[in-house]
Design a protein around this motif. Structure first.
Motif, PDB file in Angstrom:
ATOM      1  N   ALA A 127       0.825  -1.205   0.000  1.00  0.00           N
ATOM      2  CA  ALA A 127       0.000   0.000   0.000  1.00  0.00           C
ATOM      3  C   ALA A 127       0.859   1.256   0.000  1.00  0.00           C
ATOM      4  O   ALA A 127       0.561   2.234  -0.694  1.00  0.00           O
ATOM      5  N   MET A 128       1.950   1.234   0.757  1.00  0.00           N
ATOM      6  CA  MET A 128       2.845   2.396   0.781  1.00  0.00           C
ATOM      7  C   MET A 128       3.554   2.580  -0.549  1.00  0.00           C
ATOM      8  O   MET A 128       3.749   3.715  -1.008  1.00  0.00           O
ATOM      9  N   CYS A 129       3.950   1.474  -1.187  1.00  0.00           N
ATOM     10  CA  CYS A 129       4.601   1.581  -2.492  1.00  0.00           C
ATOM     11  C   CYS A 129       3.649   2.174  -3.535  1.00  0.00           C
ATOM     12  O   CYS A 129       4.036   3.025  -4.330  1.00  0.00           O
ATOM     13  N   VAL A 130       2.405   1.700  -3.523  1.00  0.00           N
ATOM     14  CA  VAL A 130       1.422   2.208  -4.477  1.00  0.00           C
ATOM     15  C   VAL A 130       1.121   3.672  -4.197  1.00  0.00           C
ATOM     16  O   VAL A 130       1.032   4.495  -5.119  1.00  0.00           O
ATOM     17  N   ALA A 131       0.972   4.017  -2.921  1.00  0.00           N
ATOM     18  CA  ALA A 131       0.717   5.417  -2.568  1.00  0.00           C
ATOM     19  C   ALA A 131       1.883   6.305  -2.981  1.00  0.00           C
ATOM     20  O   ALA A 131       1.695   7.424  -3.469  1.00  0.00           O
ATOM     21  N   ASP A 132       3.093   5.801  -2.812  1.00  0.00           N
ATOM     22  CA  ASP A 132       4.285   6.545  -3.218  1.00  0.00           C
ATOM     23  C   ASP A 132       4.290   6.762  -4.727  1.00  0.00           C
ATOM     24  O   ASP A 132       4.599   7.847  -5.220  1.00  0.00           O
ATOM     25  N   PHE A 133       3.913   5.719  -5.471  1.00  0.00           N
ATOM     26  CA  PHE A 133       3.856   5.836  -6.928  1.00  0.00           C
ATOM     27  C   PHE A 133       2.795   6.856  -7.345  1.00  0.00           C
ATOM     28  O   PHE A 133       3.017   7.686  -8.224  1.00  0.00           O
TER      29      PHE A 133
END
Length: 416
Positions: A334-340
């Motif tokens: 979720a953090m990776c997607v939010a970062d993207f």
């Protein structure tokens, strides 16, 4: 958890069919199979076989999935299928038969119809390991009354508001260390910025946070030097996710029979994860023997369940290890997607191409990876605090993406 989501339920029905239910008088039980009765008009629910999609030849679909590098491109494949077949489609890849849902409203209808004992997704790779090692299933893998009784106990110890208050100091401590680590890296660079594969850092942050809450102890992943025992634990989790992926589509029993590396890796990984739980249990009992009662710090979910003494040690161990896997996977991705998505918003403004933090590869392949080229602390960022340069995202004094107004729907929703 690679491909487990609210979309991948064994059976569900399109919204239009649900609407027909009111008109036709069709009723549903809490099981996966619709109970069909005729109304006065004589209309019936459409049969399961009429759900559109690619489900008639699992072997051919598996070959095409492999040819398209489906593990890494799953999001593109699913998007294409949704555009082709509509918001609900059926798919069979190898032996894995599923129905995909994209509309949250349809998922809500499905969840409301599940009843007291929902039919839960069976992760064959995980259950096969537990059967092989004669281990208990945890709350993520159980079904029926046994799942219900375990879930009621875990509700009070894991997701009740009262217990969540105990988690905040632990998570805040990890968050503060993460912030401090980034600022330290910026200062050490001498360039007022830090270039790194941020997916690796987010994975360590997620694992450190989850371990602190569940096991009641820090792994030291926010330090430059990581203890070999902690590093082995990281490697086991990474290997577990990676080896799970092929067994979503190829029967684990077949891989075990031929002695495939994916199966051997999977066993080795879960052995290491359960060994970590054993070690933590031993530490907890050791601390309880020497505890004078003066310590008021929350000891973690594992210790709390042991002291509660309402579940067997094997049941506790199984559920905590599964919660660990689900928590790290969901939190990290979720953090990776939010970062993207945070980078994508800035990219739209600047006309550049956003670069992911390696989240998609780490998720599907089972290990955090990818070349994100993330820059933290660049002094040349504009007044908004962000700029893009040569396809990489540079963030001034910005550690994490802005989660405000970021509506991220991942394909992994762990429901225990």
């Amino acid at each position: 958890m690679a491909r487990w989501s609210m979309w991948r339920r064994r059976v569900t029905l399109p919204r239009s069919w649900m609407e027909e239910r009111a008109a036709s008088g069709v009723q549903y039980s809490s099981s996966s199979t619709p109970v069909i009765r005729h109304s006065e008009s004589g209309s019936t629910v459409k049969p399961f076989e009429e759900i559109p999609g690619l489900w008639k030849n699992g072997v051919v679909n598996l070959y095409n999935f492999w040819k398209l590098d489906g593990v890494r491109n799953m999001h593109h494949i699913m998007l294409k299928n949704f555009n082709t077949f509509g918001p609900i489609y059926r798919e069979k890849i190898g032996y894995y038969d599923s129905v995909n849902i994209i509309n949250p409203e349809d998922a809500a209808i499905l969840f409301k119809a599940e009843g007291h004992y929902p039919k839960r997704l069976k992760v064959e790779a995980w259950t096969s390991y537990r059967d092989y090692r004669n281990r208990k299933y945890g709350v993520l893998l159980k079904n029926g009354q046994e799942w219900k009784s375990n879930r009621v106990i875990l509700n009070k110890e894991v997701i009740s508001v009262k217990m969540l208050e105990n988690f905040v100091p632990l998570l805040d401590e990890v968050g503060q260390d993460f912030v401090g680590r980034v600022h330290k890296k910026i200062l050490r660079s001498g360039q007022n910025k830090w270039t790194t594969d941020l997916s690796q850092e987010l994975f360590k942050y997620a694992l450190e946070s989850v371990s602190s809450v569940l096991y009641g102890e820090r792994l030291g992943l926010m330090l430059d030097y990581i203890d070999p025992e902690a590093q082995h634990f990281i490697d086991c989790i990474t290997l577990m996710f990676k080896s799970t992926s092929p067994m979503l589509y190829i029967p684990p029993g077949l891989l075990k029979l031929v002695g495939a590396k994916a199966w051997r890796d999977h066993v080795e990984a879960w052995d290491g994860i359960f060994n970590q739980a054993d070690r933590c249990i031993q530490n907890i009992y050791r601390e309880l023997r020497h505890d004078s009662g003066s310590t008021k710090k929350y000891p973690g979910v594992l210790a709390s369940l042991l002291m509660l003494d309402k579940l067997s040690i094997e049941d506790i161990k199984a559920s905590v290890t599964e919660l660990m896997a689900g928590g790290v996977d969901t939190g990290y991705f979720a953090m990776c997607v939010a970062d993207f998505y945070n980078s994508a918003v800035d990219a739209v403004r600047t006309g550049q191409t956003p670069q992911p933090s390696g989240g998609a590869e780490g998720r599907s392949g089972g290990s955090p990876g990818g070349q994100s080229g993330r820059h933290v602390g660049d002094p040349e960022a504009d007044s908004s605090g962000q700029s893009c340069s040569e396809g990489n995202t540079e963030v001034k004094e910005t550690l994490m993406p802005d989660f405000t107004d970021v509506n991220v729907v991942t394909r992994s929703v762990t429901r225990f």
